[in-house]
Design an enzyme around this catalytic site. Structure first.
Site, PDB file in Angstrom:
ATOM      1  CG  HIS A  98      22.045   4.183  71.829  1.00 26.05           C
ATOM      2  ND1 HIS A  98      21.077   4.607  70.934  1.00 26.05           N
ATOM      3  CD2 HIS A  98      21.427   3.284  72.630  1.00 26.05           C
ATOM      4  CE1 HIS A  98      19.939   3.991  71.182  1.00 26.05           C
ATOM      5  NE2 HIS A  98      20.106   3.184  72.219  1.00 26.05           N
ATOM      6  CG  ASP A 105      16.135   2.680  72.367  1.00 23.90           C
ATOM      7  OD1 ASP A 105      17.286   2.732  72.829  1.00 23.90           O
ATOM      8  OD2 ASP A 105      15.793   1.870  71.485  1.00 23.90           O
ATOM      9  CD  GLU A 149      22.089   0.265  70.920  1.00 22.31           C
ATOM     10  OE1 GLU A 149      21.878  -0.798  71.530  1.00 22.31           O
ATOM     11  OE2 GLU A 149      21.187   0.898  70.326  1.00 22.31           O
ATOM     12  CD  GLU A 150      18.276   1.615  68.622  1.00 22.61           C
ATOM     13  OE1 GLU A 150      18.150   0.389  68.435  1.00 22.61           O
ATOM     14  OE2 GLU A 150      17.726   2.211  69.552  1.00 22.61           O
ATOM     15  CG  ASP A 186      20.272   1.509  75.379  1.00 23.65           C
ATOM     16  OD1 ASP A 186      19.200   2.112  75.165  1.00 23.65           O
ATOM     17  OD2 ASP A 186      20.787   0.725  74.562  1.00 23.65           O
ATOM     18  CG  HIS A 197      13.158  -0.321  68.434  1.00 21.76           C
ATOM     19  ND1 HIS A 197      13.850  -1.468  68.066  1.00 21.76           N
ATOM     20  CD2 HIS A 197      14.024   0.413  69.178  1.00 21.76           C
ATOM     21  CE1 HIS A 197      15.086  -1.414  68.558  1.00 21.76           C
ATOM     22  NE2 HIS A 197      15.205  -0.279  69.230  1.00 21.76           N
TER      23      HIS A 197
END
Length: 468
Positions: free
Chosen positions: A281, A293, A327-328, A355, A426
């Site tokens: 992604h 990520d 995606e997130e 991922d 994140h």
């Protein structure tokens, strides 16, 4: 630097010849080519430079943001330079949100600041902020079961620790507080929600991430709290006095807008309508640069495609790289891709997404009909020397891949070691220095084996049971 694969010896060209019949699904000739690709990936693949380019030249790329738009342009240009036959985008519609500031402070009985981060799509506090008493819960289920009068007007604090594992399986139980907590808190008229960050580190960084916000009436501010600060609150509460926290949060809800899936294809020479989808992604959260990520995944699948594109001839069927958007915030790009291409899903022979960071691949999972297990067994002949072990037949092919598997598309899963992944996930600490170039070479070696053998095999992988 790497030498173009066109310079391989004549034996490689001969190895690409199609034989009339095989005793097993994958021919020895194809296995030989895959072995050469694997070894060249370990020697000279350069996924790292792709990740570096994305993180340095684009940086954070939240869905629908200016960074997202730059990433889409970057991806198209990169695919063209890497030798894809066809590069295009497909527009998707996405919700959009801008992060503002988030400040938290204990005001009684032991005044001191806390490190927090707004969860994705959190609303703001009133302009003057809010001050309320903390009420703790061990997990989201305890909050859901609590009487409303215990929560009303207070800040619900979900103090669920995430377990560190190689597989990342501790994420599922811990993330429930993030995904479901605000809905539960709002339903009981809480003033706000705070959760212990969904992560495995002890750094004073908060982990952001998406919540389930659809159809929530009267949403409340929702914040992640760094692990050391969650520990601090825990110790304060143990002293038996009411703990009051002041919050000042400002975020901006925006109108829905466009983003894009970016797609590149190496067109099949015999069965161009059939395709293996390998993906990652393109979007990221905004506080780091999205190196793990999912910049690493982007680098791995693009480099895999480059190596296959440089072979003396095109593969039997199409290799399609999809860099999914949004995606997130809920697999939006994958869901809209499947919806738009529902009539073509039978032509997708398999799907797989990278991922899960940038550590070495250690396990190979599948989602295949039992009659196709021998194909995975043959692939394992070339994966095992990379330190990869055979896993189970329960993969969903990655988060975006799961949307395809639910429709019956077979899947492969090449899983990295996730022991440290959720230390950075994140957070502002998801940056390029966490990516080891040698680990990425091993990733590409595994991906090019799986991808080449899938696009070159004569047969197919059938279908898997759909999920309802």
């Amino acid at each position: 630097m790497f030498r173009p694969l066109q310079t391989l010896a004549g034996g490689l060209i001969a190895a690409l010849a199609v034989t009339a019949a095989h005793a097993k699904p994958l021919s020895q000739e194809d296995l030989s080519v895959a072995e050469v690709l694997r070894d060249r990936a370990l020697e000279s693949s350069d996924a790292y430079s792709i990740v570096e380019s994305l993180t340095v030249e684009v940086g954070p790329r939240p869905t629908g943001s200016e960074g997202d738009r730059r990433a889409v342009a970057w991806a198209q240009e990169k695919m063209k330079k890497l030798g894809f036959d066809r590069v295009y985008t497909e527009q998707i519609e996405v919700p959009r949100w801008n992060r503002g500031h988030a400040h938290a402070r204990v005001v009684a009985p032991f005044p001191q600041p806390l490190v927090v981060s707004s969860l994705g799509f959190s609303v703001s506090t009133p302009e003057e902020g809010l001050t309320a008493e903390i009420v703790p819960f061990a997990d989201v289920e305890e909050l859901i079961e609590a009487p409303a009068e215990k929560v009303e007007g207070k800040i619900a604090f979900i103090n669920k620790r995430m377990e560190r594992t190689r597989t990342g399986e501790g994420y599922g139980p811990a993330v429930q507080g993030r995904s479901r907590g605000m809905r539960a808190a709002a339903g009981k008229k809480a003033a706000a929600l705070m959760i212990r960050s969904v992560g495995t580190d002890s750094d004073r960084f908060a982990h952001t991430g998406m919540m389930r916000i659809k159809d929530v009436e009267n949403p409340v501010p929702a914040l992640a709290l760094s692990a050391p600060d969650a520990n601090l609150l825990e110790k304060m509460l143990e002293r038996g006095k009411p703990v009051e926290v002041q919050l000042d949060v400002h975020n901006q809800q925006l109108e829905d807008g466009p983003s894009f899936n970016v797609i590149g294809e190496i067109t099949g020479r015999e069965k161009p309508e059939e395709a293996l989808i390998i993906g990652a992604h393109l979007d990221s959260w905004d506080e780091g640069t999205g190196a793990l990520d999912d910049g690493a995944g982007v680098g791995v699948v693009l480099e895999t495609a480059r190596m296959i594109a440089e072979l003396p001839q095109r593969p039997r069927r199409t290799l399609r790289v999809v860099l999914f958007g949004a995606e997130e915030i809920g697999l939006v790009g994958a869901k809209q891709y499947v919806q738009a291409h529902r009539s073509e899903l039978d032509n997708i022979v398999a799907v797989s997404e990278s991922d899960f960071g940038a550590d070495k691949v250690w396990r190979f999972d599948t989602r295949l009909p039992e009659s196709k297990f021998d194909i995975a067994d043959q692939m394992m002949q070339l994966l095992a020397p990379l330190g990869i072990e055979r896993g189970n037949n329960e993969t969903h092919g990655g988060p975006d891949g799961s949307v395809f598997v639910a429709q019956g598309v077979p899947a492969f899963g090449l899983y990295q070691d996730g022991t440290d992944y959720f230390d950075y996930h994140h957070t502002p600490n998801d940056t390029l220095d966490k990516v080891d170039p040698e680990n990425l070479k091993q990733n590409v070696a595994a991906w090019v084996v799986m991808s080449f053998l899938t696009v070159e095999m004569e047969g197919d992988l059938g279908r898997v049971p759909t999920e309802h």
